[in-house]
Motif scaffolding. Structure first.
Motif, short mmCIF file in Angstrom:
data_model
loop_
_atom_site.label_atom_id
_atom_site.label_comp_id
_atom_site.label_asym_id
_atom_site.label_seq_id
_atom_site.Cartn_x
_atom_site.Cartn_y
_atom_site.Cartn_z
N GLU A 123 1.68 8.37 -3.92
CA GLU A 123 2.31 9.38 -4.77
C GLU A 123 2.17 10.78 -4.17
O GLU A 123 3.07 11.61 -4.29
N LYS A 124 1.01 11.04 -3.52
CA LYS A 124 0.79 12.35 -2.89
C LYS A 124 1.23 12.36 -1.44
O LYS A 124 0.88 13.26 -0.68
N GLY A 125 1.97 11.36 -1.02
CA GLY A 125 2.43 11.29 0.37
C GLY A 125 1.53 10.40 1.21
O GLY A 125 0.50 9.93 0.75
N ALA A 126 1.97 10.19 2.43
CA ALA A 126 1.22 9.36 3.38
C ALA A 126 0.97 10.20 4.63
O ALA A 126 1.76 11.09 4.95
N TYR A 149 4.50 2.14 10.15
CA TYR A 149 4.06 3.12 9.13
C TYR A 149 5.19 4.08 8.78
O TYR A 149 5.41 4.41 7.62
N LYS A 150 5.90 4.55 9.81
CA LYS A 150 6.98 5.50 9.58
C LYS A 150 8.11 4.83 8.79
O LYS A 150 8.69 5.43 7.88
N VAL A 151 8.40 3.58 9.14
CA VAL A 151 9.47 2.85 8.45
C VAL A 151 9.12 2.69 6.96
O VAL A 151 9.94 2.97 6.08
N PHE A 152 7.89 2.28 6.69
CA PHE A 152 7.46 2.11 5.29
C PHE A 152 7.43 3.45 4.57
O PHE A 152 7.81 3.55 3.39
N ALA A 153 6.97 4.51 5.27
CA ALA A 153 6.89 5.83 4.63
C ALA A 153 8.29 6.29 4.22
O ALA A 153 8.50 6.84 3.14
N GLU A 154 9.28 6.03 5.09
CA GLU A 154 10.65 6.45 4.76
C GLU A 154 11.22 5.62 3.62
O GLU A 154 12.01 6.09 2.82
N MET A 155 10.79 4.38 3.54
CA MET A 155 11.29 3.49 2.49
C MET A 155 10.64 3.83 1.14
O MET A 155 11.30 3.82 0.12
N PHE A 156 9.33 4.12 1.16
CA PHE A 156 8.58 4.16 -0.10
C PHE A 156 8.02 5.52 -0.51
O PHE A 156 7.59 5.67 -1.65
N ARG A 164 7.76 9.87 -0.90
CA ARG A 164 8.55 11.10 -1.03
C ARG A 164 8.44 11.94 0.23
O ARG A 164 9.36 12.60 0.64
N GLU A 165 7.23 11.94 0.83
CA GLU A 165 7.06 12.68 2.07
C GLU A 165 5.88 12.10 2.84
O GLU A 165 5.05 11.39 2.27
N TYR A 166 5.86 12.39 4.14
CA TYR A 166 4.72 11.94 4.93
C TYR A 166 4.38 12.95 6.00
O TYR A 166 5.19 13.79 6.36
N GLU A 167 3.13 12.87 6.46
CA GLU A 167 2.64 13.78 7.49
C GLU A 167 2.41 13.02 8.77
O GLU A 167 1.87 11.91 8.75
N SER A 168 2.79 13.63 9.89
CA SER A 168 2.55 13.04 11.19
C SER A 168 1.48 13.89 11.86
O SER A 168 1.67 15.09 12.06
N CYS A 170 0.83 -1.21 0.00
CA CYS A 170 0.00 0.00 0.00
C CYS A 170 0.87 1.26 0.00
O CYS A 170 0.61 2.20 -0.76
N PHE A 171 1.88 1.30 0.85
CA PHE A 171 2.77 2.46 0.88
C PHE A 171 3.49 2.62 -0.46
O PHE A 171 3.72 3.72 -0.93
N HIS A 172 3.85 1.49 -1.06
CA HIS A 172 4.60 1.52 -2.32
C HIS A 172 3.71 1.97 -3.48
O HIS A 172 4.12 2.74 -4.34
N ALA A 173 2.45 1.50 -3.46
CA ALA A 173 1.59 1.69 -4.64
C ALA A 173 0.75 2.96 -4.60
O ALA A 173 0.42 3.50 -5.65
#
Ligand SMILES: *Cc1c(COP(=O)(O)O)cnc(C)c1O
Length: 368
Positions: free
Chosen positions: A114-117, A127-134, A136-140, A108-111
């Motif tokens: 595109e607009k971030g997580a 979630y944070k680990v996957f967001a950093e792996m897959f 471009r940016e994420y919101e906490s 899911c994180f990979h696919a």
């Protein structure tokens, strides 16, 4: 708070010259302890189920012929997919299986990001680990002061949203209505509901798939089905999203579910009676333990999961209580993170195990 992992990337001093620098910033997930002398300890640290899997699982394992393992498993997982679809009242084309729900979440994180997580500041650490792996940016997005997820706090985000419901490690539940409000806020934004603990008293979002196409529900056999070692999880989504998740799976590992796990999973899903029985035991033990801990002066967040998130003013930190319990042979989990330093997460074991926890806790409180 918007976080961009890539600009932070720095070559680590101890990196080999072969390791792709894109990954030098990774902070891998740290699983709970799995000690070797597992049978000497009371293990309440990784939310495993204290009960054995359905007796039908034992039976099928006894009948398996080693010779059958020379063949690859069915990559479409047809029979298990059908059993899961029937149980959840959806079509088999809406079900995708993963090697644990962690693998489904990775897809899911990979696919779909595109607009971030976006996800809560206090939630499942992966979630944070996957967001950093897959991504471009994420919101906490911070939990409210009472540790609940505030639906309105997600109104302005366009990122794909990941919500564990009940949340981990708080155990707190969002109602189906609140999930529906989240889906309605913006129907062009995808919501992924991770229901690892939904069978312990929550209401699944799966029925909402009839009216919303911006939803993926993720579930696992690891907690409520007593099969953490079998590594089996799944997504239920619209046919379109399920097909895309399958595209991810077939581009990565078509045989992600091994033959033994397929057999075991099917027996487990079909044994509804045992499943309901185990879950009612856990719920009863959880609510009893919560009350007893409150009597001892603990703050206990309202949990609809198979664990309790608790703190006590006598302990300077969750780590102190964790260490005191460990000395008495009981393993729980603490998190050295802002906002939840004082808490300990206690998985629900058998009634006997919880009595041991309570009596050890009484002794510890006498000592401090
Ligand atoms: C345990 C857990 C999972 C992962 O489960 P597996 O199916 O064992 O990979 C996913 N999400 C949450 C919130 C969990 O607590």
């Amino acid at each position: 708070m918007r976080i961009k992992p890539y600009p932070l990337m720095k070559g680590k001093a101890n990196m080999s010259r072969f390791f792709d620098k894109r990954f030098s910033f990774l902070t891998p997930y740290v699983p709970g302890e799995q000690p070797k002398d597992i049978n000497k300890l009371i293990k309440l640290n990784t939310n495993e189920n204290p009960y054995p899997p359905s007796p039908r699982v034992t039976e099928i394992l006894r009948k398996v012929e080693a010779n059958s393992l020379k063949f690859y498993p069915d990559p479409t997982n047809a029979s298990l997919v059908k059993a899961i679809a029937d149980y959840n009242n959806v079509s088999p084309s809406q079900v995708v299986l993963g090697n644990g729900s962690d693998e489904i979440l990775a897809f899911c994180f990979h696919a779909f990001c595109e607009k971030g997580a976006a996800f809560a500041d206090i939630t499942y650490g992966f979630y944070k680990v996957f967001a950093e792996m897959f991504c471009r940016e994420y919101e906490s997005i911070p939990l409210r002061n009472d540790y609940s997820i505030g639906i309105d706090d997600y109104k302005d985000t366009r990122s794909t949203i990941f919500i564990a419901n009940p949340n981990a490690p708080t155990g707190m539940l969002l109602s189906q209505k609140e999930i529906e409000s989240l889906l309605k806020q913006n129907t062009n934004r995808l919501i992924i509901i991770d229901e690892a603990y939904i069978d312990f008293g929550g209401k699944s979002a799966i029925p909402l798939l009839k009216n919303y196409d911006n939803l993926i529900v993720v579930q696992t056999f690891s907690k409520s089905r007593c099969l953490a070692g079998a590594r089996l999880g799944y997504a239920i989504a619209t046919e379109e999203l399920a097909a895309e998740l399958n595209a991810m799976k077939f581009s990565f590992n078509p045989y992600n579910i091994n033959s033994l796990t397929m057999l075991i999973g099917q027996e487990s899903v079909e044994d509804v009676k045992y499943f309901d029985y185990c879950n009612s035991l856990i719920i009863e033990t959880r609510d009893y333990t919560a009350l007893e801990l409150q009597k001892l002066g603990f703050d206990v967040l309202e949990s609809k999961a198979n664990f309790l998130f608790v703190k006590h003013k006598e302990f300077k930190s969750g780590e102190d209580y964790y260490l005191a319990l460990k000395k008495k042979g009981i393993l729980v989990r603490y998190f050295n993170l802002p906002r939840i330093k004082n808490f300990v997460r206690i998985s629900i074991g058998t009634t006997g195990e919880m009595e041991s926890l309570l009596s050890a806790t009484k002794d510890i409180l006498k000592e401090v």
